[in-house]
Motif scaffolding. Structure first.
Motif, PDB file in Angstrom:
ATOM      1  N   PRO A  33       0.808  -1.031  -0.062  1.00  0.00           N
ATOM      2  CA  PRO A  33      -0.225   0.112   0.030  1.00  0.00           C
ATOM      3  C   PRO A  33       0.761   1.339  -0.075  1.00  0.00           C
ATOM      4  O   PRO A  33       1.738   1.305   0.604  1.00  0.00           O
ATOM      5  CB  PRO A  33      -1.007  -0.025   1.594  1.00  0.00           C
ATOM      6  CG  PRO A  33      -0.689  -1.521   1.766  1.00  0.00           C
ATOM      7  CD  PRO A  33       0.865  -1.938   1.425  1.00  0.00           C
ATOM      8  N   VAL A  34       0.452   2.072  -0.915  1.00  0.00           N
ATOM      9  CA  VAL A  34       1.395   3.430  -0.911  1.00  0.00           C
ATOM     10  C   VAL A  34       0.165   4.634  -1.047  1.00  0.00           C
ATOM     11  O   VAL A  34      -1.058   4.280  -1.224  1.00  0.00           O
ATOM     12  CB  VAL A  34       2.072   3.693  -2.213  1.00  0.00           C
ATOM     13  CG1 VAL A  34       3.311   2.720  -2.026  1.00  0.00           C
ATOM     14  CG2 VAL A  34       1.553   3.447  -3.404  1.00  0.00           C
ATOM     15  N   GLN A  35       0.549   6.098  -0.494  1.00  0.00           N
ATOM     16  CA  GLN A  35      -0.068   6.960  -0.808  1.00  0.00           C
ATOM     17  C   GLN A  35       0.560   8.063  -1.205  1.00  0.00           C
ATOM     18  O   GLN A  35       0.692   9.049  -0.608  1.00  0.00           O
ATOM     19  CB  GLN A  35      -0.658   7.105   0.880  1.00  0.00           C
ATOM     20  CG  GLN A  35      -1.865   8.036   1.033  1.00  0.00           C
ATOM     21  CD  GLN A  35      -2.264   7.950   2.331  1.00  0.00           C
ATOM     22  OE1 GLN A  35      -2.072   7.256   3.341  1.00  0.00           O
ATOM     23  NE2 GLN A  35      -3.271   9.109   2.639  1.00  0.00           N
ATOM     24  N   PRO A  36       0.572   8.055  -2.609  1.00  0.00           N
ATOM     25  CA  PRO A  36       1.551   8.867  -2.961  1.00  0.00           C
ATOM     26  C   PRO A  36       1.040  10.559  -3.236  1.00  0.00           C
ATOM     27  O   PRO A  36      -0.018  10.777  -3.122  1.00  0.00           O
ATOM     28  CB  PRO A  36       1.703   8.427  -4.498  1.00  0.00           C
ATOM     29  CG  PRO A  36       0.462   7.665  -4.589  1.00  0.00           C
ATOM     30  CD  PRO A  36      -0.091   6.842  -3.343  1.00  0.00           C
ATOM     31  N   MET A  37       2.021  11.630  -3.559  1.00  0.00           N
ATOM     32  CA  MET A  37       1.720  12.854  -3.302  1.00  0.00           C
ATOM     33  C   MET A  37       2.232  13.481  -4.745  1.00  0.00           C
ATOM     34  O   MET A  37       3.321  13.167  -5.077  1.00  0.00           O
ATOM     35  CB  MET A  37       1.817  13.410  -2.265  1.00  0.00           C
ATOM     36  CG  MET A  37       3.020  13.636  -1.621  1.00  0.00           C
ATOM     37  SD  MET A  37       3.177  14.030   0.060  1.00  0.00           S
ATOM     38  CE  MET A  37       2.610  16.000  -0.200  1.00  0.00           C
ATOM     39  N   ALA A  38       1.693  14.484  -5.141  1.00  0.00           N
ATOM     40  CA  ALA A  38       2.325  15.673  -5.795  1.00  0.00           C
ATOM     41  C   ALA A  38       3.737  16.023  -5.517  1.00  0.00           C
ATOM     42  O   ALA A  38       3.533  16.816  -4.293  1.00  0.00           O
ATOM     43  CB  ALA A  38       1.260  16.299  -6.807  1.00  0.00           C
ATOM     44  N   ALA A  39       4.526  16.532  -6.518  1.00  0.00           N
ATOM     45  CA  ALA A  39       5.626  16.986  -5.850  1.00  0.00           C
ATOM     46  C   ALA A  39       5.417  18.291  -5.529  1.00  0.00           C
ATOM     47  O   ALA A  39       5.937  18.972  -4.665  1.00  0.00           O
ATOM     48  CB  ALA A  39       6.742  16.949  -7.107  1.00  0.00           C
ATOM     49  N   ALA A  40       4.554  19.018  -6.141  1.00  0.00           N
ATOM     50  CA  ALA A  40       4.051  20.243  -5.842  1.00  0.00           C
ATOM     51  C   ALA A  40       3.587  20.676  -4.435  1.00  0.00           C
ATOM     52  O   ALA A  40       3.725  21.510  -3.808  1.00  0.00           O
ATOM     53  CB  ALA A  40       2.899  20.936  -6.767  1.00  0.00           C
ATOM     54  N   ASP A  41       2.779  19.426  -3.924  1.00  0.00           N
ATOM     55  CA  ASP A  41       2.436  19.436  -2.620  1.00  0.00           C
ATOM     56  C   ASP A  41       3.383  19.074  -1.514  1.00  0.00           C
ATOM     57  O   ASP A  41       3.426  19.907  -0.515  1.00  0.00           O
ATOM     58  CB  ASP A  41       1.339  18.428  -2.652  1.00  0.00           C
ATOM     59  CG  ASP A  41      -0.148  18.754  -3.136  1.00  0.00           C
ATOM     60  OD1 ASP A  41      -0.383  19.984  -3.506  1.00  0.00           O
ATOM     61  OD2 ASP A  41      -0.792  17.877  -3.475  1.00  0.00           O
ATOM     62  N   VAL A  42       4.408  18.396  -2.021  1.00  0.00           N
ATOM     63  CA  VAL A  42       5.470  18.320  -1.162  1.00  0.00           C
ATOM     64  C   VAL A  42       6.279  19.530  -1.039  1.00  0.00           C
ATOM     65  O   VAL A  42       6.488  19.820   0.190  1.00  0.00           O
ATOM     66  CB  VAL A  42       6.570  17.290  -1.690  1.00  0.00           C
ATOM     67  CG1 VAL A  42       7.937  17.089  -0.838  1.00  0.00           C
ATOM     68  CG2 VAL A  42       6.046  15.806  -1.901  1.00  0.00           C
ATOM     69  N   ALA A  43       6.451  20.247  -2.145  1.00  0.00           N
ATOM     70  CA  ALA A  43       7.388  21.521  -1.800  1.00  0.00           C
ATOM     71  C   ALA A  43       6.225  22.416  -1.060  1.00  0.00           C
ATOM     72  O   ALA A  43       7.105  23.372  -0.526  1.00  0.00           O
ATOM     73  CB  ALA A  43       7.546  22.175  -3.177  1.00  0.00           C
ATOM     74  N   GLN A  44       5.141  22.482  -1.179  1.00  0.00           N
ATOM     75  CA  GLN A  44       4.345  23.290  -0.253  1.00  0.00           C
ATOM     76  C   GLN A  44       4.485  23.089   1.164  1.00  0.00           C
ATOM     77  O   GLN A  44       4.646  23.938   1.929  1.00  0.00           O
ATOM     78  CB  GLN A  44       2.735  23.145  -0.946  1.00  0.00           C
ATOM     79  CG  GLN A  44       1.931  24.264   0.129  1.00  0.00           C
ATOM     80  CD  GLN A  44       2.292  25.643  -0.220  1.00  0.00           C
ATOM     81  OE1 GLN A  44       2.192  26.323  -1.580  1.00  0.00           O
ATOM     82  NE2 GLN A  44       2.593  26.513   0.616  1.00  0.00           N
TER      83      GLN A  44
END
Length: 247
Positions: free
Chosen positions: A157-168
Motif C-alpha cells: 500500500p502506498v499513498q503518493p502525492m504530487a511534488a508540488a504538494d511536497v514543496a508546499q
C-alpha cells in the motif's frame, strides 16, 4: 518579516518549487546546489551559502539507493550542521520519507533514518518533513521491474502525492518555528502498488500487463507503513487528477 532561507538542492524537482513558494511569500530564498558552487560532500561554498541565513533547507539526496547512501548522509549532515551552527542558523529543515524508520531491510531507508538522527542530535533547532512517494516517480518505480510486456509489482500500500504538494509542505514548515519533531504529509488516496501501476499504464495507453508479485524495492516494505499515520497533513492533489493533466 522577511526571512533569509538557504535552500540546498534548490535547483531540483522539489527545491526549485520550494524557492518559488518562499519568494512569493516575500522571503529571501536562495537556491544552492553543485551548479551554484555549493558541495555538501566536501563543504565547498557552504560557509558562504549559510552566512546571514535564518533557515537552511536541505533537499540534497544520495546519488545511489544502495549501501553507499549512509556515508553520503553522514558526511553531508556533519558538514551542514557544523556550518549552520557556526553561522548561527536558527532552523534546519530536511525532507524524509513517511514510515522510513519501519523499513530496516532497505539500505536507503536506513540511511535516511541516519540523516534524521544526526539532525535531531545536532546543535540547530530542526524540523523533519516526511512525505510519501511522489507522483512524478511512479513511472520510474514501474521501470525497475518491467520488460517489454510485463510490469511486476507487489501489493504494497502506498499513498503518493504530487511534488508540488511536497514543496508546499516543505515551504510551510520552513516559514514556521522549528517543530523539534516530524510532520508527515501524504496524498489523499491509498493504492496497492500493483493497482497504481495498472492505473498509470491505462492512462498512458501502455498495453503492458501488470502482474502482482514480490519484486522491486517496495517488496521489502512491511504492511502499510508507507501510508499516512495518524495526524498527517493530507495534500489536496489526487493521482488520477494529476495524471489527467500530464497529457
Amino acid at each position: 518579516m522577511t526571512v533569509k532561507i538557504a535552500v540546498l538542492g534548490g535547483t531540483g524537482l522539489i527545491g526549485s518549487q520550494v524557492v518559488k513558494i518562499l519568494q512569493s511569500a516575500g522571503h529571501e530564498a536562495v537556491p544552492h546546489s553543485l551548479s551554484t558552487g555549493v558541495d555538501l560532500l566536501t563543504g565547498q561554498g557552504l560557509t558562504e551559502a549559510l552566512t546571514g541565513a535564518d533557515v537552511v533547507v536541505n533537499l540534497t539526496n544520495s546519488p545511489t539507493f544502495d549501501d553507499a547512501s549512509p556515508a553520503f548522509f553522514q558526511t553531508t549532515m556533519d558538514n551542514l550542521l557544523a556550518a549552520a551552527g557556526s553561522a548561527g542558523v536558527g532552523h534546519a529543515v530536511v525532507l524524509s520519507i513517511v514510515g522510513v524508520d519501519q523499513v530496516p531491510d532497505l539500505a536507503y531507508y536506513r540511511a535516511k533514518v541516519l540523516q534524521e538522527d544526526i539532525l535531531k542530535a545536532g546543535p540547530v533547532p530542526y524540523s523533519i518533513v516526511r512525505a510519501t512517494q511522489f507522483f512524478e516517480f511512479v513511472e520510474a518505480i514501474l521501470s525497475w521491474t518491467a520488460d517489454d510486456t510485463t510490469v511486476r509489482l507487489p501489493e504494497t500500500p502506498v499513498q503518493p502525492m504530487a511534488a508540488a504538494d511536497v514543496a508546499q509542505a516543505v515551504a510551510d514548515v520552513s516559514m514556521g518555528a522549528p517543530l523539534q519533531g516530524i510532520r508527515n504529509v501524504a496524498g489523499p488516496d491509498v493504492f496497492a502498488l500493483d493497482e497504481l501501476g495498472r492505473i498509470t499504464l491505462a492512462a498512458r495507453g501502455d498495453q503492458r500487463t501488470v502482474t502482482t508479485e514480490s519484486a522491486g524495492m517496495f517488496a521489502a516494505v512491511p504492511g502499510d507503513v508507507l501510508t499516512a499515520p495518524a495526524g498527517s497533513v493530507i495534500a489536496p492533489t489526487a493521482y488520477r487528477e494529476w495524471l489527467g493533466r500530464q497529457g
